[in-house]
Design a protein around this motif. Structure first.
Motif, PDB file in Angstrom:
ATOM      1  N   UNK A  73       0.831  -1.207   0.000  1.00 53.53           N
ATOM      2  CA  UNK A  73       0.000   0.000   0.000  1.00 53.53           C
ATOM      3  C   UNK A  73       0.864   1.256   0.000  1.00 53.53           C
ATOM      4  N   UNK A  74       1.958   1.232   0.758  1.00 55.97           N
ATOM      5  CA  UNK A  74       2.853   2.391   0.783  1.00 55.97           C
ATOM      6  C   UNK A  74       3.513   2.597  -0.575  1.00 55.97           C
ATOM      7  N   UNK A  75       3.907   1.497  -1.219  1.00 62.48           N
ATOM      8  CA  UNK A  75       4.496   1.620  -2.555  1.00 62.48           C
ATOM      9  C   UNK A  75       3.478   2.153  -3.553  1.00 62.48           C
ATOM     10  N   UNK A  76       2.242   1.662  -3.467  1.00 62.02           N
ATOM     11  CA  UNK A  76       1.195   2.094  -4.396  1.00 62.02           C
ATOM     12  C   UNK A  76       0.866   3.568  -4.228  1.00 62.02           C
ATOM     13  N   UNK A  77       1.052   4.091  -3.009  1.00 62.41           N
ATOM     14  CA  UNK A  77       0.737   5.492  -2.737  1.00 62.41           C
ATOM     15  C   UNK A  77       1.867   6.437  -3.126  1.00 62.41           C
ATOM     16  N   UNK A  78       3.037   5.895  -3.433  1.00 68.40           N
ATOM     17  CA  UNK A  78       4.187   6.736  -3.767  1.00 68.40           C
ATOM     18  C   UNK A  78       4.005   7.385  -5.133  1.00 68.40           C
ATOM     19  N   UNK A  79       4.537   8.582  -5.293  1.00 64.31           N
ATOM     20  CA  UNK A  79       4.471   9.268  -6.588  1.00 64.31           C
ATOM     21  C   UNK A  79       5.277   8.496  -7.627  1.00 64.31           C
ATOM     22  N   UNK A  80       6.495   8.101  -7.249  1.00 62.64           N
ATOM     23  CA  UNK A  80       7.354   7.305  -8.130  1.00 62.64           C
ATOM     24  C   UNK A  80       7.383   5.883  -7.575  1.00 62.64           C
ATOM     25  N   UNK A  81       6.480   5.059  -8.051  1.00 58.96           N
ATOM     26  CA  UNK A  81       6.323   3.713  -7.491  1.00 58.96           C
ATOM     27  C   UNK A  81       7.551   2.831  -7.705  1.00 58.96           C
ATOM     28  N   UNK A  82       8.137   2.793  -8.907  1.00 61.96           N
ATOM     29  CA  UNK A  82       9.349   1.979  -9.073  1.00 61.96           C
ATOM     30  C   UNK A  82      10.487   2.416  -8.152  1.00 61.96           C
ATOM     31  N   UNK A  83      10.650   3.726  -7.976  1.00 62.54           N
ATOM     32  CA  UNK A  83      11.711   4.218  -7.095  1.00 62.54           C
ATOM     33  C   UNK A  83      11.442   3.811  -5.654  1.00 62.54           C
ATOM     34  N   UNK A  84      10.168   3.870  -5.245  1.00 63.97           N
ATOM     35  CA  UNK A  84       9.818   3.468  -3.883  1.00 63.97           C
ATOM     36  C   UNK A  84      10.072   1.979  -3.684  1.00 63.97           C
ATOM     37  N   UNK A  85       9.715   1.171  -4.687  1.00 61.92           N
ATOM     38  CA  UNK A  85       9.964  -0.263  -4.596  1.00 61.92           C
ATOM     39  C   UNK A  85      11.441  -0.580  -4.524  1.00 61.92           C
ATOM     40  N   UNK A  86      12.229   0.130  -5.319  1.00 63.17           N
ATOM     41  CA  UNK A  86      13.677  -0.091  -5.314  1.00 63.17           C
ATOM     42  C   UNK A  86      14.288   0.291  -3.968  1.00 63.17           C
ATOM     43  N   UNK A  87      13.874   1.449  -3.440  1.00 63.51           N
ATOM     44  CA  UNK A  87      14.439   1.885  -2.163  1.00 63.51           C
ATOM     45  C   UNK A  87      14.073   0.923  -1.039  1.00 63.51           C
ATOM     46  N   UNK A  88      12.831   0.454  -1.026  1.00 60.93           N
ATOM     47  CA  UNK A  88      12.429  -0.497   0.010  1.00 60.93           C
ATOM     48  C   UNK A  88      13.251  -1.773  -0.084  1.00 60.93           C
ATOM     49  N   UNK A  89      13.406  -2.306  -1.305  1.00 59.62           N
ATOM     50  CA  UNK A  89      14.180  -3.538  -1.480  1.00 59.62           C
ATOM     51  C   UNK A  89      15.622  -3.341  -1.032  1.00 59.62           C
ATOM     52  N   UNK A  90      16.212  -2.207  -1.383  1.00 59.38           N
ATOM     53  CA  UNK A  90      17.609  -1.947  -1.017  1.00 59.38           C
ATOM     54  C   UNK A  90      17.768  -1.753   0.484  1.00 59.38           C
ATOM     55  N   UNK A  91      16.854  -1.002   1.091  1.00 62.15           N
ATOM     56  CA  UNK A  91      16.958  -0.737   2.532  1.00 62.15           C
ATOM     57  C   UNK A  91      16.757  -2.013   3.343  1.00 62.15           C
ATOM     58  N   UNK A  92      15.776  -2.806   2.947  1.00 60.55           N
ATOM     59  CA  UNK A  92      15.512  -4.034   3.684  1.00 60.55           C
ATOM     60  C   UNK A  92      16.646  -5.034   3.500  1.00 60.55           C
ATOM     61  N   UNK A  93      17.179  -5.101   2.289  1.00 63.58           N
ATOM     62  CA  UNK A  93      18.290  -6.022   2.057  1.00 63.58           C
ATOM     63  C   UNK A  93      19.514  -5.615   2.863  1.00 63.58           C
ATOM     64  N   UNK A  94      19.728  -4.309   3.040  1.00 64.96           N
ATOM     65  CA  UNK A  94      20.854  -3.850   3.856  1.00 64.96           C
ATOM     66  C   UNK A  94      20.721  -4.354   5.287  1.00 64.96           C
ATOM     67  N   UNK A  95      19.496  -4.342   5.806  1.00 64.60           N
ATOM     68  CA  UNK A  95      19.270  -4.841   7.165  1.00 64.60           C
ATOM     69  C   UNK A  95      19.546  -6.336   7.251  1.00 64.60           C
TER      70      UNK A  95
END
Length: 248
Positions: A73-95
């Motif tokens: 839902x947060x990704x769908x609400x983002x203005x730039x959805x691909x960028x939001x998806x990429x950032x989430x994947x990168x941030x979570x993978x870093x953890x």
């Protein structure tokens, strides 16, 4: 002494008696992980890893579901959805990469849904204790996306390539007992016993030599990336130091 981290988003952290506990704390959305939560997960993981008083890390969750995956839902609400998806994947993978590099045992306590990124979190742990109601599913293709959080690398190593493909492509949902038979789960316990069982296991591990448990974890987790000879040389170096520490 109890240690807590303030100003986390979607995560609670505390450490006591050698056990650092990271709690996914968004039960209102089935602990789905958004970008602030991913950042807080990495912060709490790195804090636990760096704390010399923490010998074991536990990951659990508030509410009846461990983690429904990334916050779609947060990704769908983002203005730039691909960028939001990429950032989430990168941030979570870093953890999760931080947890992977930890020289401390990591235990997951799971109940309810363990889906998508939640499956990735569980795979990043060394021991997974599941309540009888736990359900494991890849979930990605159900919403038209592909695996992230290291799932495409970790899952086939845990269950084999064909079973990994079955989970991802067919959207099969595994019960806790099926997940144990496949090698995803260490133990299955009644829901009412989950916290006590994980607490006892963490206490047991915290009482052991932190060098021995940390290095044993490192040796096994790094073995995928080295030759048999390289692994043996590393074992010899490590056991020599272990003997020196244990026996003088």
């Amino acid at each position: 002494m109890t240690t807590e981290i303030k100003a986390l988003s979607g995560i609670r952290y505390h450490a006591i008696d050698g056990i650092g506990t990271i709690t996914l704390a968004r039960p209102e959305v089935s602990n789905a992980i958004d970008i602030p939560t991913a950042l807080s997960l990495e912060q709490s993981a790195r804090h636990a890893i760096a704390d010399p008083d923490v010998r074991v890390i536990v990951i659990n969750a508030e509410g009846p579901r461990f983690c429904a995956g990334g916050d779609v839902a947060a990704m769908a609400a983002a203005v730039d959805k691909p960028a939001a998806g990429r950032e989430l994947a990168e941030r979570l993978d870093a953890a999760l990469l931080a947890l992977d590099a930890a020289e401390k045992p990591v235990i997951a306590a799971v109940r309810g849904a363990v889906a998508g990124a939640g499956l990735g979190v569980a795979l990043a742990c060394d021991l997974v204790v599941a309540a009888t109601d736990a359900k494991f599913l890849a979930a990605y293709t159900s919403i038209g996306i592909t695996p992230d959080c290291g799932v495409s690398w970790l899952l086939p190593r845990a269950v084999g390539q064909q079973r990994a493909l079955e989970l991802v492509l067919t959207r099969r949902k595994l019960t806790a007992e099926e997940a144990r038979s496949w090698g995803l789960v260490t133990a299955v316990v009644d829901d009412s016993d989950l916290d006590a069982e994980v607490g006892a296991l963490a206490t047991q591990l915290a009482a052991l030599s932190p060098f021995a448990t940390g290095q044993a974890r490192r040796l096994i987790r790094s073995s995928w990336d080295v030759t048999r000879k390289e692994a043996t040389l590393d074992e010899v170096r490590t056991v020599t130091e272990a003997v020196s520490r244990a026996l003088g």
